[in-house]
Write a protein that holds these residues in place. Structure first.
Motif, PDB file in Angstrom:
ATOM      1  N   GLN A 128      16.417 -10.453 -36.483  1.00 45.90           N
ATOM      2  CA  GLN A 128      15.972  -8.902 -36.012  1.00 45.90           C
ATOM      3  C   GLN A 128      16.901  -8.053 -36.213  1.00 45.90           C
ATOM      4  O   GLN A 128      16.712  -6.919 -36.693  1.00 45.90           O
ATOM      5  CB  GLN A 128      15.357  -9.160 -34.420  1.00 45.90           C
ATOM      6  N   GLU A 142      23.644 -12.460 -31.945  1.00 41.72           N
ATOM      7  CA  GLU A 142      22.955 -13.733 -31.703  1.00 41.72           C
ATOM      8  C   GLU A 142      24.158 -14.507 -30.951  1.00 41.72           C
ATOM      9  O   GLU A 142      23.625 -15.151 -29.883  1.00 41.72           O
ATOM     10  CB  GLU A 142      22.815 -14.567 -32.753  1.00 41.72           C
ATOM     11  N   ARG A 159      23.824 -12.439 -27.325  1.00 38.51           N
ATOM     12  CA  ARG A 159      22.823 -12.675 -26.775  1.00 38.51           C
ATOM     13  C   ARG A 159      21.964 -13.851 -27.275  1.00 38.51           C
ATOM     14  O   ARG A 159      21.528 -13.605 -28.337  1.00 38.51           O
ATOM     15  CB  ARG A 159      21.722 -11.473 -26.490  1.00 38.51           C
ATOM     16  N   GLU A 160      21.903 -14.969 -26.979  1.00 43.99           N
ATOM     17  CA  GLU A 160      21.331 -15.893 -27.470  1.00 43.99           C
ATOM     18  C   GLU A 160      19.941 -16.086 -27.560  1.00 43.99           C
ATOM     19  O   GLU A 160      19.201 -16.573 -28.503  1.00 43.99           O
ATOM     20  CB  GLU A 160      21.607 -17.369 -26.814  1.00 43.99           C
ATOM     21  N   GLU A 161      19.092 -14.974 -26.754  1.00 45.85           N
ATOM     22  CA  GLU A 161      17.623 -15.003 -26.743  1.00 45.85           C
ATOM     23  C   GLU A 161      17.243 -14.009 -28.052  1.00 45.85           C
ATOM     24  O   GLU A 161      15.874 -14.044 -28.143  1.00 45.85           O
ATOM     25  CB  GLU A 161      17.100 -14.514 -25.430  1.00 45.85           C
ATOM     26  N   ILE A 162      18.265 -13.357 -28.841  1.00 44.73           N
ATOM     27  CA  ILE A 162      17.788 -12.633 -29.677  1.00 44.73           C
ATOM     28  C   ILE A 162      18.097 -13.303 -30.967  1.00 44.73           C
ATOM     29  O   ILE A 162      19.223 -13.758 -31.169  1.00 44.73           O
ATOM     30  CB  ILE A 162      18.329 -11.253 -29.791  1.00 44.73           C
ATOM     31  N   PRO A 163      17.208 -13.569 -32.050  1.00 36.44           N
ATOM     32  CA  PRO A 163      17.414 -14.357 -33.315  1.00 36.44           C
ATOM     33  C   PRO A 163      18.211 -13.301 -34.013  1.00 36.44           C
ATOM     34  O   PRO A 163      18.032 -12.216 -33.951  1.00 36.44           O
ATOM     35  CB  PRO A 163      16.080 -14.739 -33.906  1.00 36.44           C
TER      36      PRO A 163
END
Length: 244
Positions: free
Chosen positions: A101, A91, A94-98
């Protein structure tokens, strides 16, 4: 002949030959995207960089691969809940991936594979040997794939901070020292974030308060009163007589 040649150079346009397009208000003021201007530039000299340019990865890691004890919090999380630490690391990259997951994927693949290996070793006497071999081969393959998957995110972290491949290739580090690699990556991002916050936070002292004493006020008032007649005289002297 000269007049005929000169006249033939011009073409008369009729109304049906030149249709008028409807232009909405503000249509001509839209920004234009020029691909030639969207280029990478050096932050220091502002020179245009080629598309194949990659910054050199020559920075050392702030902590070693075996420096887990330097951050007790991440060490405990990586030891008892490595899936949570893995999710937080991804996270941060990559800020777009919580973080949930990758945490679930890590728990299913890594922790689930370890549980299956423990059950297979515990009931090895009750399971067919050929079945045991197949399970072990599947676990080794799954471990290798998980090492490659987690190593790709380590590679992104290295590109982000221009870090070296230490102590070896990113995928090999996760295949051989997965828990230590997770803790090292978390410490690296934590140190870089703390450095960025320290550099961005600047302290500005307010200007000193200026006060005027009573004597200074009297001097200022007397100087203004003395200068007012002189200014009036100068204004009168500046007048000129203009004949009508």
């Amino acid at each position: 002949m000269a007049e005929g040649n000169a006249a033939s150079r011009y073409v008369k346009l009729r109304k049906e030959q030149a249709p008028v397009e409807d232009i909405t208000p503000g249509e001509l003021n839209q920004p234009i995207d020029v691909p030639q201007l969207n280029v990478r530039k050096c932050h220091e000299c502002m020179q245009v960089l080629p598309e194949s340019y990659e910054p050199p990865s020559d920075e050392n890691w702030t902590t070693g691969i075996f420096g887990c004890a330097e951050d007790p919090e991440s060490c405990r999380t990586g030891l008892f809940c490595p899936c949570v630490l893995f999710g937080r690391n991804i996270e941060a990259v990559r800020e777009e991936i919580p973080w949930t997951q990758p945490c679930v994927c890590h728990a299913i693949c890594i922790e689930g594979g370890m549980a299956l290996a423990a059950v297979t070793a515990l009931f090895s006497g009750y399971i067919d040997p050929q079945t045991t071999v197949v399970i072990c081969e599947g676990l080794f393959f799954a471990w290798w794939m998980c090492g490659i998957y987690s190593g790709l995110f380590r590679q992104e972290l290295q590109k982000k901070y221009h870090l070296k491949n230490a102590p070896c290739d990113h995928c090999m580090v996760h295949c051989c020292l997965h828990w230590c690699a997770l803790c090292q990556e978390h410490r690296e991002m934590k140190n870089h974030l703390s450095d960025a916050e320290a550099s961005s936070s600047t302290t500005m002292d307010p200007p000193p308060v200026q006060e005027m004493n009573t004597e200074e006020k009297k001097d200022a008032s007397s100087s203004s009163s003395s200068s007012s007649p002189s200014s009036a005289k100068s204004q009168h002297n500046d007048l000129e007589m203009v004949p009508l």
